[in-house]
Design a protein around this motif. Structure first.
Motif, PDB file in Angstrom:
ATOM      1  N   LYS A   1     -11.501 -10.169   0.553  1.00 50.39           N
ATOM      2  CA  LYS A   1     -11.107  -9.873  -0.730  1.00 50.39           C
ATOM      3  C   LYS A   1      -9.393  -9.866  -0.765  1.00 50.39           C
ATOM      4  O   LYS A   1      -8.911  -9.132  -0.027  1.00 50.39           O
ATOM      5  CB  LYS A   1     -11.728  -8.580  -1.332  1.00 50.39           C
ATOM      6  N   TRP A   2      -8.853 -10.680  -1.784  1.00 48.95           N
ATOM      7  CA  TRP A   2      -7.411 -10.763  -1.687  1.00 48.95           C
ATOM      8  C   TRP A   2      -7.043 -10.104  -3.185  1.00 48.95           C
ATOM      9  O   TRP A   2      -7.823 -10.369  -4.086  1.00 48.95           O
ATOM     10  CB  TRP A   2      -7.039 -12.262  -1.778  1.00 48.95           C
ATOM     11  N   ALA A   3      -6.022  -9.569  -3.112  1.00 49.64           N
ATOM     12  CA  ALA A   3      -5.409  -8.949  -4.324  1.00 49.64           C
ATOM     13  C   ALA A   3      -4.053  -8.496  -3.922  1.00 49.64           C
ATOM     14  O   ALA A   3      -3.547  -8.521  -2.833  1.00 49.64           O
ATOM     15  CB  ALA A   3      -6.193  -7.555  -4.882  1.00 49.64           C
ATOM     16  N   PHE A   4      -2.969  -8.675  -5.116  1.00 51.18           N
ATOM     17  CA  PHE A   4      -1.507  -8.199  -4.708  1.00 51.18           C
ATOM     18  C   PHE A   4      -1.714  -6.716  -5.034  1.00 51.18           C
ATOM     19  O   PHE A   4      -2.059  -6.202  -6.146  1.00 51.18           O
ATOM     20  CB  PHE A   4      -0.701  -8.867  -6.119  1.00 51.18           C
ATOM     21  N   ASN A   5      -1.078  -5.850  -3.947  1.00 54.99           N
ATOM     22  CA  ASN A   5      -1.122  -4.497  -3.862  1.00 54.99           C
ATOM     23  C   ASN A   5      -2.677  -4.223  -3.935  1.00 54.99           C
ATOM     24  O   ASN A   5      -3.359  -3.514  -4.759  1.00 54.99           O
ATOM     25  CB  ASN A   5      -0.682  -3.651  -4.952  1.00 54.99           C
ATOM     26  N   ALA A   6      -3.526  -4.826  -2.882  1.00 56.90           N
ATOM     27  CA  ALA A   6      -4.959  -4.531  -2.795  1.00 56.90           C
ATOM     28  C   ALA A   6      -5.421  -3.251  -2.608  1.00 56.90           C
ATOM     29  O   ALA A   6      -6.606  -2.787  -3.239  1.00 56.90           O
ATOM     30  CB  ALA A   6      -5.395  -5.503  -1.556  1.00 56.90           C
ATOM     31  N   SER A   7      -4.471  -2.118  -2.297  1.00 57.65           N
ATOM     32  CA  SER A   7      -5.014  -0.875  -2.367  1.00 57.65           C
ATOM     33  C   SER A   7      -5.581  -0.408  -3.554  1.00 57.65           C
ATOM     34  O   SER A   7      -6.320   0.297  -3.849  1.00 57.65           O
ATOM     35  CB  SER A   7      -4.057   0.055  -1.614  1.00 57.65           C
ATOM     36  N   PHE A   8      -4.886  -0.782  -4.699  1.00 57.03           N
ATOM     37  CA  PHE A   8      -5.482  -0.495  -6.146  1.00 57.03           C
ATOM     38  C   PHE A   8      -6.591  -1.039  -6.390  1.00 57.03           C
ATOM     39  O   PHE A   8      -7.522  -0.093  -6.936  1.00 57.03           O
ATOM     40  CB  PHE A   8      -4.124  -0.951  -7.160  1.00 57.03           C
ATOM     41  N   GLU A   9      -6.749  -2.168  -6.167  1.00 57.30           N
ATOM     42  CA  GLU A   9      -7.918  -2.723  -6.507  1.00 57.30           C
ATOM     43  C   GLU A   9      -9.352  -2.187  -5.660  1.00 57.30           C
ATOM     44  O   GLU A   9     -10.284  -1.965  -6.212  1.00 57.30           O
ATOM     45  CB  GLU A   9      -8.173  -4.272  -6.262  1.00 57.30           C
ATOM     46  N   ARG A  10      -8.994  -1.991  -4.356  1.00 58.98           N
ATOM     47  CA  ARG A  10     -10.078  -1.458  -3.354  1.00 58.98           C
ATOM     48  C   ARG A  10     -10.294   0.110  -4.037  1.00 58.98           C
ATOM     49  O   ARG A  10     -11.600   0.600  -3.970  1.00 58.98           O
ATOM     50  CB  ARG A  10      -9.365  -1.430  -2.153  1.00 58.98           C
ATOM     51  N   VAL A  11      -9.325   0.872  -4.252  1.00 60.93           N
ATOM     52  CA  VAL A  11      -9.543   2.261  -4.581  1.00 60.93           C
ATOM     53  C   VAL A  11     -10.537   2.256  -5.885  1.00 60.93           C
ATOM     54  O   VAL A  11     -11.289   3.132  -6.059  1.00 60.93           O
ATOM     55  CB  VAL A  11      -8.462   3.150  -4.705  1.00 60.93           C
TER      56      VAL A  11
END
Length: 662
Positions: free
Chosen positions: A70-80
């Motif tokens: 899973k890719w995202a920019f500032n991925a911790s936001f999406e993951r949490v």
């Protein structure tokens, strides 16, 4: 399905900037509004969750499948946020896997090992830490939409009740369908920009060991660190009482309406015959050396009033989640020049030190809210509160903290790198490095609290100021004049240090030459195991660990003295993207701090089976059982990485019932 690029838009009544994503996603009001995604680089889809659409089951399954990246920019936001969303759906987040040996601490969150973050990739390449900033620097065809901020303000945060909006506290899609349509386009565009960044940077992949460090960082953020909420609550209340009493005392002594006003206080001091341009900490301390009553007691009260520690306690109150733990306090690759971590929210990196001998007793009084006894026993209640900030971090019930840190890590690394053998030998024999430095500088034996002991302080301040090319100005910035050193002593001190450390001085200029040659000739250069590479308009410095430091669009310019200097693009002191200037010693500072960071990460990996709850530059905070051994943890932490043969490390530690400086 191998990869998914994701961007989400969310609503919560919690302030994200102040409280962090963990608290934000915990709110009962939290919801995901839009879920934008692309599978394997295909067309971006936007799922309108706010209007009843559902995320396809194959995508939901992929979120918990580690084999799908899973890719995202500032991925911790999406993951949490997606962890909360999936928990609400009743889905298992499958926390019982190799990456969480202490799985109960992290069980509420999706396993970070299935995620990669394009913001980390950008930071690794020396680029800005914002999607907008990266898009602009890379001149991407697809740029973040400018309308985004207004749309987020409209849909993602509560709104004020007004007559015109019918007294509602939140804007929904049906309240502005044209804006909502634009918001969906904005969500889609963000995924496109993230994918464009990945495409542009694909020639320079982040090494897998760095991703593994990122996963470990995410585990530490997921685990969090416990906050003593009662101590924090009472500290905030006592601070308010203290400020009230200090203000009343100052008003009585000065007759001023607002003694906290710099303008009013400066005018009052001028009336008493003391002119001053500033009321900063240093200036007030200077004035207190010579001033007499009644000015002295006024300035002492003013000094106390300025020492407000309440902001740190308030940050703890805002950040601590329902489990009484502060999560998300560390930003991986927050300092992209070196790759060091930076602090977020409470900022563990800049907590005041504690020097009180009766720390536990003072802490107990604050926890009881006993303001009367505190004022009786201590000259300055604000100072007590300041020294107690660290102690608000506590281990779980029945556990303890072991705090372990590297001894003189940067001095050891630079001596090892430069081949300054006398220094490495002093470390090998367990000598005090500041005594050894002073002895080498002045040609006499120096013993702490012993023969020529007064020279140790000169050795210490010069060692700290001069290691990266610092001169007289650096000594002054370190407080050399406040220590009682005379102006005319400073230049000879710098010269003595440089004479005592010829290999370090040589290393500065070897690095300077290698950087310039790499930029001018585009050919690889090397010195002391450090490689310098020019590639596609980038300068890379390859460290012994294999990690690379990145400098964007390097060039050769002219410094203020008319000599040659190296310039590159980066975030400057004004937080803007600009052309920066550097030279050999400054690059050496980057290299040494970057290697020190790699050593800390190696220690964190070695101690991964322990519950690391915090870290600060060269220190680890571990939450462990009462029978855990400080010696064993320090031995593990002090292991030299295989890529740093010959480097002598030492870690020292102590145990405590609450976080403190030993």
């Amino acid at each position: 399905m191998k990869t998914i690029s994701i961007d989400i838009e969310t609503f919560s009544d919690i302030n994200l900037a102040k409280c962090g994503v963990y608290k934000y996603a915990e709110s009962p009001a939290f919801e995901i509004l839009l879920f934008g995604y692309s599978v394997d680089g295909g067309e971006v889809q936007v799922v309108d969750l706010a209007q009843g659409e559902r995320i396809p089951s194959a995508i939901l399954d992929a979120l918990t499948d580690e084999s799908v990246t899973k890719w995202a920019f500032n991925a911790s936001f999406e993951r949490v946020c997606l962890s909360r969303y999936l928990r609400d759906l009743g889905m298992s987040l499958d926390p019982f896997h190799d990456h969480h040996p202490l799985s109960q601490d992290c069980a509420r969150f999706l396993n970070p090992a299935g995620w990669k973050c394009s913001m980390v990739w950008s930071a690794y390449m020396g680029l800005p830490l914002s999607l907008e900033g990266v898009g602009a620097v890379l001149k991407l065809d697809s740029q973040k939409m400018k309308e985004g901020k207004d749309l987020i303000r409209y849909f993602c945060v509560p709104c004020k009740e007004t007559k015109s909006n019918g007294g509602r506290t939140r804007n929904l899609p049906q309240h502005a369908l044209d804006k909502w349509t634009l918001f969906k386009s904005y969500n889609k565009r963000d995924v496109e920009v993230e994918m464009a960044i990945q495409d542009r940077l694909k020639k320079y992949p982040v090494p897998e060991p760095v991703w593994d460090e990122y996963y470990l960082d995410q585990e530490i953020n997921d685990r969090g660190i416990a906050v003593d909420k009662e101590l924090v609550r009472q500290a905030v209340a006592i601070d308010a009482m203290s400020r009230e009493h200090l203000m009343a005392a100052l008003k009585e002594k000065t007759g001023l309406e607002n003694p906290n006003s710099v303008l009013q206080m400066r005018s009052w001091l001028a009336e008493q015959g003391m002119e001053t341009e500033s009321l900063g900490k240093k200036r007030v301390a200077e004035m207190l050396k010579t001033v007499r009553e009644p000015l002295r007691s006024v300035l002492l009260l003013r000094q106390q009033l300025a020492k407000s520690s309440v902001k740190k306690y308030q940050a703890m109150e805002m950040t601590a989640c329902d489990d009484s733990r502060a999560h998300g306090m560390f930003q991986f690759y927050g300092a992209n020049r070196t790759g060091r971590f930076s602090g977020r929210k409470i900022q563990l990196q800049n907590l005041p030190q504690n020097h009180m001998p009766d720390l536990a007793e003072a802490r107990a009084l604050v926890r009881q809210g006993n303001y009367a006894v505190l004022t009786l026993l201590y000259d300055s209640v604000p100072d007590v509160l300041s020294q107690l900030i660290r102690t608000a971090f506590i281990p779980k019930s029945g556990m303890k903290f072991i705090v372990s840190d590297f001894s003189a890590i940067e001095a050891r690394v630079i001596a090892w790198l430069a081949g300054e053998t006398w220094k490495s030998e002093a470390f090998a024999k367990g000598k005090d490095i500041y005594c050894s430095t002073a002895s080498k500088m002045f040609g006499v034996p120096v013993v702490k609290h012993g023969v020529n002991g007064e020279l140790r302080q000169k050795g210490k301040i010069t060692e700290l100021a001069c290691g990266y090319g610092g001169s007289v100005g650096a000594l002054k910035a370190m407080g050399a004049l406040d220590m009682g050193l005379a102006e005319e002593e400073l230049r000879p001190l710098v010269d003595s240090w440089r004479s005592a450390n010829p290999h370090i001085v040589q290393f500065w200029w070897d690095v300077d030459r290698c950087v310039k040659q790499a930029i001018k000739t585009h050919l690889p250069q090397e010195t002391r195991g450090i490689r310098f590479l020019w590639q596609s308009g980038m300068l890379f410095i390859r460290l012994p660990s294999g990690r690379r430091l990145s400098y964007v669009k390097p060039g050769i310019g002219e410094n203020k003295f008319g000599g040659e200097s190296v310039t590159y693009e980066g975030i400057g002191a004004t937080k803007k993207w600009e052309r920066l200037e550097s030279y050999g010693p400054k690059f050496v500072e980057n290299i040494v701090q970057a290697i020190s960071r790699d050593i800390l990460c190696y220690a964190m990996q070695t101690l991964r089976c322990c519950a690391i709850v915090g870290h600060v530059h060269d220190e680890l905070i571990i939450e462990c059982r009462k029978d855990a051994s400080v010696t064993a943890i320090c031995e593990q932490m002090g292991r030299t990485p295989p890529w740093a043969e010959g480097l002598l490390l030492r870690a020292d530690g102590y145990e405590c019932e609450f976080y403190q400086k030993d």
